[in-house]
Design a protein around this motif. Structure first.
Motif, PDB file in Angstrom:
ATOM      1  N   HIS A  65       0.816  -1.223   0.000  1.00 11.42           N
ATOM      2  CA  HIS A  65       0.000   0.000   0.000  1.00 11.42           C
ATOM      3  C   HIS A  65       0.849   1.272   0.000  1.00 11.42           C
ATOM      4  O   HIS A  65       0.836   2.045   0.946  1.00 11.42           O
ATOM      5  CB  HIS A  65      -0.941   0.004   1.206  1.00 11.42           C
ATOM      6  CG  HIS A  65      -2.065  -0.966   1.089  1.00 11.42           C
ATOM      7  ND1 HIS A  65      -3.116  -0.808   0.214  1.00 11.42           N
ATOM      8  CD2 HIS A  65      -2.298  -2.129   1.730  1.00 11.42           C
ATOM      9  CE1 HIS A  65      -3.951  -1.816   0.329  1.00 11.42           C
ATOM     10  NE2 HIS A  65      -3.482  -2.638   1.243  1.00 11.42           N
ATOM     11  N   PHE A  66       1.583   1.497  -1.080  1.00 15.08           N
ATOM     12  CA  PHE A  66       2.329   2.733  -1.289  1.00 15.08           C
ATOM     13  C   PHE A  66       2.003   3.229  -2.694  1.00 15.08           C
ATOM     14  O   PHE A  66       1.770   2.431  -3.596  1.00 15.08           O
ATOM     15  CB  PHE A  66       3.844   2.517  -1.168  1.00 15.08           C
ATOM     16  CG  PHE A  66       4.300   2.260   0.232  1.00 15.08           C
ATOM     17  CD1 PHE A  66       4.553   3.307   1.106  1.00 15.08           C
ATOM     18  CD2 PHE A  66       4.475   0.962   0.687  1.00 15.08           C
ATOM     19  CE1 PHE A  66       4.967   3.070   2.406  1.00 15.08           C
ATOM     20  CE2 PHE A  66       4.883   0.710   1.984  1.00 15.08           C
ATOM     21  CZ  PHE A  66       5.132   1.768   2.846  1.00 15.08           C
TER      22      PHE A  66
ATOM     23  N   ASN B  62      -0.838   5.350  -8.688  1.00 14.55           N
ATOM     24  CA  ASN B  62      -1.528   4.094  -8.411  1.00 14.55           C
ATOM     25  C   ASN B  62      -0.721   3.330  -7.362  1.00 14.55           C
ATOM     26  O   ASN B  62       0.184   3.888  -6.750  1.00 14.55           O
ATOM     27  CB  ASN B  62      -1.681   3.274  -9.695  1.00 14.55           C
ATOM     28  CG  ASN B  62      -2.700   3.882 -10.633  1.00 14.55           C
ATOM     29  OD1 ASN B  62      -3.796   4.229 -10.232  1.00 14.55           O
ATOM     30  ND2 ASN B  62      -2.318   4.031 -11.895  1.00 14.55           N
ATOM     31  N   GLN B  63      -0.984   2.061  -7.155  1.00 18.68           N
ATOM     32  CA  GLN B  63      -0.243   1.292  -6.152  1.00 18.68           C
ATOM     33  C   GLN B  63       1.107   0.853  -6.711  1.00 18.68           C
ATOM     34  O   GLN B  63       1.196   0.362  -7.832  1.00 18.68           O
ATOM     35  CB  GLN B  63      -1.058   0.076  -5.700  1.00 18.68           C
ATOM     36  CG  GLN B  63      -0.410  -0.663  -4.541  1.00 18.68           C
ATOM     37  CD  GLN B  63      -1.365  -1.647  -3.917  1.00 18.68           C
ATOM     38  OE1 GLN B  63      -2.451  -1.273  -3.496  1.00 18.68           O
ATOM     39  NE2 GLN B  63      -0.975  -2.908  -3.868  1.00 18.68           N
ATOM     40  N   GLU B  64       2.140   1.028  -5.914  1.00 19.01           N
ATOM     41  CA  GLU B  64       3.490   0.681  -6.336  1.00 19.01           C
ATOM     42  C   GLU B  64       3.647  -0.831  -6.514  1.00 19.01           C
ATOM     43  O   GLU B  64       3.143  -1.614  -5.718  1.00 19.01           O
ATOM     44  CB  GLU B  64       4.497   1.158  -5.287  1.00 19.01           C
ATOM     45  CG  GLU B  64       5.932   0.893  -5.669  1.00 19.01           C
ATOM     46  CD  GLU B  64       6.910   1.395  -4.619  1.00 19.01           C
ATOM     47  OE1 GLU B  64       7.653   2.336  -4.934  1.00 19.01           O
ATOM     48  OE2 GLU B  64       6.903   0.861  -3.502  1.00 19.01           O
ATOM     49  N   VAL B  65       4.352  -1.208  -7.570  1.00 22.20           N
ATOM     50  CA  VAL B  65       4.780  -2.581  -7.807  1.00 22.20           C
ATOM     51  C   VAL B  65       6.287  -2.522  -7.939  1.00 22.20           C
ATOM     52  O   VAL B  65       6.826  -1.668  -8.645  1.00 22.20           O
ATOM     53  CB  VAL B  65       4.136  -3.175  -9.083  1.00 22.20           C
ATOM     54  CG1 VAL B  65       4.753  -4.524  -9.433  1.00 22.20           C
ATOM     55  CG2 VAL B  65       2.639  -3.307  -8.905  1.00 22.20           C
TER      56      VAL B  65
ATOM     57  N   THR C 230      -3.880  -7.128  -1.732  1.00 20.00           N
ATOM     58  CA  THR C 230      -4.466  -5.792  -1.890  1.00 20.00           C
ATOM     59  C   THR C 230      -5.505  -5.716  -3.001  1.00 20.00           C
ATOM     60  O   THR C 230      -6.128  -4.671  -3.176  1.00 20.00           O
ATOM     61  CB  THR C 230      -3.365  -4.749  -2.159  1.00 20.00           C
ATOM     62  OG1 THR C 230      -2.733  -5.061  -3.407  1.00 20.00           O
ATOM     63  CG2 THR C 230      -2.333  -4.720  -1.038  1.00 20.00           C
ATOM     64  N   ASP C 231      -5.670  -6.778  -3.770  1.00 20.50           N
ATOM     65  CA  ASP C 231      -6.677  -6.898  -4.837  1.00 20.50           C
ATOM     66  C   ASP C 231      -6.448  -6.016  -6.062  1.00 20.50           C
ATOM     67  O   ASP C 231      -7.306  -5.963  -6.937  1.00 20.50           O
ATOM     68  CB  ASP C 231      -8.093  -6.661  -4.306  1.00 20.50           C
ATOM     69  CG  ASP C 231      -8.537  -7.750  -3.349  1.00 20.50           C
ATOM     70  OD1 ASP C 231      -8.101  -8.907  -3.521  1.00 20.50           O
ATOM     71  OD2 ASP C 231      -9.307  -7.447  -2.414  1.00 20.50           O
TER      72      ASP C 231
ATOM     73  N   ALA D 205      -6.727  -0.426  -9.134  1.00 22.90           N
ATOM     74  CA  ALA D 205      -7.850  -0.963  -8.365  1.00 22.90           C
ATOM     75  C   ALA D 205      -8.951  -1.542  -9.243  1.00 22.90           C
ATOM     76  O   ALA D 205      -9.710  -2.401  -8.800  1.00 22.90           O
ATOM     77  CB  ALA D 205      -8.420   0.114  -7.460  1.00 22.90           C
ATOM     78  N   THR D 206      -9.038  -1.096 -10.489  1.00 23.17           N
ATOM     79  CA  THR D 206     -10.115  -1.559 -11.364  1.00 23.17           C
ATOM     80  C   THR D 206      -9.564  -2.332 -12.554  1.00 23.17           C
ATOM     81  O   THR D 206      -8.449  -2.098 -13.012  1.00 23.17           O
ATOM     82  CB  THR D 206     -10.943  -0.368 -11.901  1.00 23.17           C
ATOM     83  OG1 THR D 206     -10.069   0.524 -12.595  1.00 23.17           O
ATOM     84  CG2 THR D 206     -11.641   0.362 -10.772  1.00 23.17           C
TER      85      THR D 206
END
Length: 145
Positions: free
Chosen positions: A41-42, A49-52, A89-90, A114-115
């Motif tokens: 969750h960063f 968006n969410q870091e990978v 985190t989905d 997220a989508t």
């Protein structure tokens, strides 16, 4: 620099050549660095968006390295499109148009969204194909047993 090894999810094992089921959790380990595809969750630096990122050493990591394979049918086939959803985190593994300037000029940002969208679909372009295990072959060709 784009080769990834498909491995069992954290705390699990799998035999080489075992087909990957749609809905199965896996880890993706970068062959060049031995680090796992990881998310948490960063916020990602370019898109927000969410870091990978890449995490761990020699394929060792943690539960945040696990991704669920989303595909049609029973198994992930090399000719089909696939999505990866982060099990904790989905978010969906995604790439959009954001590109880095330095130090990796032109590299697109890979992040978690997220989508579900067209930016979440992936397809194997090249790699090493392992023959399916004998158990899988028996399951495929002798369904009546």
């Amino acid at each position: 620099n784009s080769y990834w090894q498909v491995r069992a999810h954290t705390a699990a094992t799998c035999e080489r050549g075992t087909p990957v089921r749609c809905g199965q959790a896996i880890r993706l380990t970068h062959l060049g660095t031995g680090r796992n595809l990881h998310s948490h969750h960063f916020a990602s630096p370019l898109s927000g968006n969410q870091e990978v990122s890449a995490f761990g050493e020699g394929g060792d990591g943690d539960y945040l390295d696990d991704w669920t394979v989303l595909c049609s049918g029973t198994y992930w086939t090399r000719d089909s499109e696939v999505r990866f959803q982060h099990t904790s985190t989905d978010v969906f593994l995604s790439v959009t148009g954001e590109q880095y300037g330095r130090p990796i000029h032109g590299q697109k940002e890979v992040h978690g969204m997220a989508t579900s969208s067209q930016n979440n679909y992936w397809k194997v372009m090249e790699g090493i194909f392992m023959q399916p295990s004998e158990v899988f072959k028996a399951e495929q060709y002798h369904a009546e047993l």
